[in-house]
Structures are given as C-alpha cells and as structure tokens.
Design an enzyme around this catalytic site. Structure first.
Site, PDB file in Angstrom:
ATOM      1  N   GLN A   3     -32.772  -4.513  28.584  1.00 51.54           N
ATOM      2  CA  GLN A   3     -31.793  -3.426  28.627  1.00 51.54           C
ATOM      3  C   GLN A   3     -32.481  -2.097  28.946  1.00 51.54           C
ATOM      4  OE1 GLN A   3     -28.264  -3.324  28.058  1.00 51.54           O
ATOM      5  NE2 GLN A   3     -28.619  -1.296  28.884  1.00 51.54           N
ATOM      6  N   CYS A  38     -25.332   0.871  26.562  1.00 51.53           N
ATOM      7  CA  CYS A  38     -25.737  -0.462  27.034  1.00 51.53           C
ATOM      8  C   CYS A  38     -24.537  -1.357  27.293  1.00 51.53           C
ATOM      9  CB  CYS A  38     -26.662  -1.105  26.010  1.00 51.53           C
ATOM     10  SG  CYS A  38     -25.932  -1.218  24.369  1.00 51.53           S
ATOM     11  N   ASP A  49     -24.699   3.259  21.257  1.00 52.93           N
ATOM     12  CA  ASP A  49     -24.451   1.816  21.232  1.00 52.93           C
ATOM     13  C   ASP A  49     -23.449   1.577  20.104  1.00 52.93           C
ATOM     14  OD1 ASP A  49     -24.608  -0.964  21.440  1.00 52.93           O
ATOM     15  OD2 ASP A  49     -26.596  -1.120  20.521  1.00 52.93           O
ATOM     16  N   ARG A  70     -31.428 -15.327  24.076  1.00 53.56           N
ATOM     17  CA  ARG A  70     -30.732 -14.294  23.312  1.00 53.56           C
ATOM     18  C   ARG A  70     -30.351 -14.881  21.964  1.00 53.56           C
ATOM     19  NH1 ARG A  70     -25.700 -10.297  24.520  1.00 53.56           N
ATOM     20  NH2 ARG A  70     -27.430  -9.266  25.557  1.00 53.56           N
ATOM     21  N   HIS A  78     -34.377  -5.242  22.531  1.00 50.72           N
ATOM     22  CA  HIS A  78     -33.589  -5.586  23.721  1.00 50.72           C
ATOM     23  C   HIS A  78     -34.318  -5.026  24.951  1.00 50.72           C
ATOM     24  CE1 HIS A  78     -30.364  -6.883  26.119  1.00 50.72           C
ATOM     25  NE2 HIS A  78     -29.389  -6.098  25.736  1.00 50.72           N
ATOM     26  N   ARG A  90     -28.973  -3.720  35.268  1.00 47.84           N
ATOM     27  CA  ARG A  90     -29.465  -4.874  34.501  1.00 47.84           C
ATOM     28  C   ARG A  90     -29.891  -5.988  35.451  1.00 47.84           C
ATOM     29  NH1 ARG A  90     -27.952  -5.947  29.506  1.00 47.84           N
ATOM     30  NH2 ARG A  90     -29.847  -7.159  29.583  1.00 47.84           N
TER      31      ARG A  90
HETATM   32  N1   CP Z   1     -25.880  -4.728  27.339  1.00 50.60           N
HETATM   33  C1   CP Z   1     -25.818  -6.050  27.124  1.00 50.60           C
HETATM   34  O1   CP Z   1     -26.799  -6.712  26.736  1.00 50.60           O
HETATM   35  O2   CP Z   1     -24.604  -6.606  27.410  1.00 50.60           O
HETATM   36  P1   CP Z   1     -24.172  -8.102  27.095  1.00 50.60           P
HETATM   37  O3   CP Z   1     -24.121  -8.247  25.611  1.00 50.60           O
HETATM   38  O4   CP Z   1     -22.844  -8.256  27.756  1.00 50.60           O
HETATM   39  O5   CP Z   1     -25.209  -9.026  27.688  1.00 50.60           O
HETATM   40  N1  NVA Z   2     -26.737  -3.532  19.456  1.00 47.77           N
HETATM   41  C1  NVA Z   2     -25.825  -4.387  20.181  1.00 47.77           C
HETATM   42  C2  NVA Z   2     -26.241  -4.506  21.599  1.00 47.77           C
HETATM   43  C3  NVA Z   2     -25.362  -5.342  22.463  1.00 47.77           C
HETATM   44  C4  NVA Z   2     -25.846  -5.417  23.875  1.00 47.77           C
HETATM   45  C5  NVA Z   2     -25.773  -5.748  19.502  1.00 47.77           C
HETATM   46  O1  NVA Z   2     -26.829  -6.273  19.140  1.00 47.77           O
HETATM   47  O2  NVA Z   2     -24.687  -6.272  19.328  1.00 47.77           O
END
Ligand code: CP
Ligand code: NVA
Length: 312
Positions: free
Chosen positions: A138, A272, A231, A108, A135, A300
């Site tokens: 997700q 999400c 989101d 990530r 993502h 997830r």
């Molecule tokens: N939805 C999601 O990716 O959550 P986190 O940022 O907690 O991993």
């Molecule tokens: N769009 C958000 C998603 C988090 C799971 C971010 O990148 O922060």
C-alpha cells in the site's frame, strides 16, 4: 542504478533500503507508462503466483491478479475456504508445498508471523498483502501518488489522522522515514504506535532528513500539511472495538475544516480505501477536487507489478 532484488520477499518496508524503494518506484512509473501506452509484455509467461487471502480485498487482490495475468502469468486465488493453511496443515508445510508449485506467493491475513513463516519455508518470494502489523505494498502506491503530485518525496509533510497504530499507519511511518518525508501523526494517545517501531523509524529518518512527529492535537498536526491521509477507524478483525473507536476518533475526522486548516491550497487527500464515508472522512473531501485516492488505488497495480518484476 539497478538493484538485484531477485528472490527477495517483501514482508515489511523495514527490510528495504531507501535506494531499493526508489528502484521499485522507478519501475512502477515505467509500468504505468507502458500500460498507458498500451505496451503489452509477457514478462511472467510460464510463471505462477499463489494468492492467499484470510481477509477480504478488492484492490490488493485485483492488483496482484491483473498485474500478474496481463504479463502472461497464472495467478491462483486461494481463500481460507479453499486451502488448509493453519487449520489442517501447518503454515510451514503449506509453504513447502506452495514453494514447489509456484514462483511467488502473496499473503493477506492476520499475523505478521504467518507471512514470515511462508517466506522462510517456501523458498520463493513472498509478498505481504496486509497483516495486522504492516501493509507495505500500500505504501509504495502512496509514495508513488505523492511523487506524481509534488514531483518528489523529500521534505513533504504528510499528516496521518486517526488510528495511529494500524497496519497502514505503521507502514506509512516506515516509508516516510525511509524516503525523507516529514511524517506527522494526529491520533489519540491510546492509539499511538509501538515505541520500538517509532524508535526504529527515527533511526531510518536520521540519514534521510525525515522527521517523525506524534501528537494528539489536530491543530498542531494539520497546518502546513501537503498530504492528509486517513484510514478506517476499525480495521478488519477489530470489529469488537467499533464503539470505543468511534468515540475516540471522532475529533480526528478529515473534513473540510481540516483541509482548510492546512493553510495550503495544494494539500491532497489520501486514503488506502475502502473508506467509511462520514466516519474518518467526509464525502465532500473524499469525492472532492483534492482527493487523490483513486489515483492511489490505481497505483496499487503498478507498484505491485513493479515488486513482482523486480523479485521474480
Ligand atoms: N487498500 C487496500 O488494501 O484495499 P483492499 O482491502 O481492497 O485490498
Ligand atoms: N487498516 C485497514 C486497511 C485496509 C486496506 C484494515 O486492516 O482493515
């Protein structure tokens, strides 16, 4: 039909066919049933997973770590305070070394290029746990949740309200196009997705019966929505844009009026997570009876387990 995905990475859903996504969703459903029934398996016994995080995470980290661990595997969490990635050691060299020690790698972070370089040089499956661009894990959970609710995916009208060019919105558009959903984006023009991605998604949509609609008008997007998705307005790494986003996105809040404007009693709400309650969604909606975001969060884990079962 079973597909052989052994050794494959998941960097973006663009690389997966509708049949392969279907296969992953079927394994996910099975993994969920097994967990509900208390069936304990050890399918990752003797295996190791490196989990690299440049950004914070609750769901993605916990999903990978628990899914891998409960199947007997050994997950190793590595934050940027722990390893050299990109600072004292190149991404290529880190990938080469991790590939010698681990059976798979989750990443990530910021750049899509980093997760692609890890895949290129490690020689093991690499999973994108979120980049600025995509993502994908997700969206597998989102599709699973929609399918649980409506019994299928084809023809479902899913409306995403808010920042239309973030990682989640980009990937939801791809996943919808590949699986035959009607994807509708309600977003200010400044935050529409890249034109080349939209064009690619329209190509993915042609054989599946999906459609892609992009508008800046909520009143055009919402009627008939079976799922409304939102989101955060400010993604990780974009904190400097907070003031501008709040102003730009205020009309796209998902609230009781938006839910009512679908004209359907069965509309579900998806997010999400994590959510900023009171910004992109009101408390009554996210904590209300039509919210499915907690199922979505649980899913997830099952979908991430399915990806690893299929590819390791
Ligand atoms: N939805 C999601 O990716 O959550 P986190 O940022 O907690 O991993
Ligand atoms: N769009 C958000 C998603 C988090 C799971 C971010 O990148 O922060």
């Amino acid at each position: 039909m079973a597909f052989n995905l052994k050794g494959r990475s998941l960097l973006t859903l663009r690389d997966y066919t509708p049949e392969e996504i279907r296969f992953l969703l079927d394994i996910s459903r099975q993994a969920k049933q097994e967990r509900r029934a208390g069936v304990i398996q050890q399918r990752f016994q003797g295996k190791t997973l490196a989990m690299l995080f440049e950004k914070r995470s609750t769901r993605t980290r916990c999903a990978f770590e628990t899914a891998f661990g409960e199947e007997g595997g050994h997950p190793v969490f590595l934050s940027m305070a722990d390893i050299q990635l990109g600072s004292k050691e190149s991404v290529e060299d880190t990938a080469r070394v991790l590939g010698r020690m681990f059976d798979a790698i989750e990443f990530r972070g910021f750049k899509q290029e980093t997760v692609e370089t890890l895949a290129k040089y490690s020689g093991v499956p690499v999973y994108n746990g979120l980049t600025d661009l995509y993502h994908p894990t997700q969206i597998l959970a989102d599709l699973m949740t929609v399918e649980e609710e409506f019994g299928g995916l084809r023809g479902i009208r899913i409306v995403y309200c808010g920042d239309g060019r973030n990682n989640v919105a980009n990937s939801l558009m791809i996943g919808s196009a590949k699986m035959g959903l009607h994807y509708v984006l309600a977003s200010p023009k400044e935050l529409w997705p890249a034109e080349d991605l939209v064009a690619a998604c329209r190509e993915y949509a042609a054989p599946t019966g999906a459609t892609i609609t992009i508008t800046d008008r909520m009143e055009e997007a919402i009627p008939g929505a079976q799922a409304i998705y939102t989101d955060v307005w400010v993604s990780m790494g974009e904190e400097a844009k907070a003031q501008e986003r709040l102003k730009l996105l205020a009309p796209y809040q998902v609230n009781a009026a938006a839910m009512a404007a679908t004209g359907l009693p069965e509309t579900i709400f998806l997010h999400c997570l994590p959510a900023v309650k009171g910004q992109e969604v009101t408390v009554d909606v996210i904590d209300g009876p039509r919210s499915r975001c907690w199922d979505e969060a649980e899913n997830r884990k099952h979908t991430i387990k399915a990806i690893m079962l299929a590819t390791i």
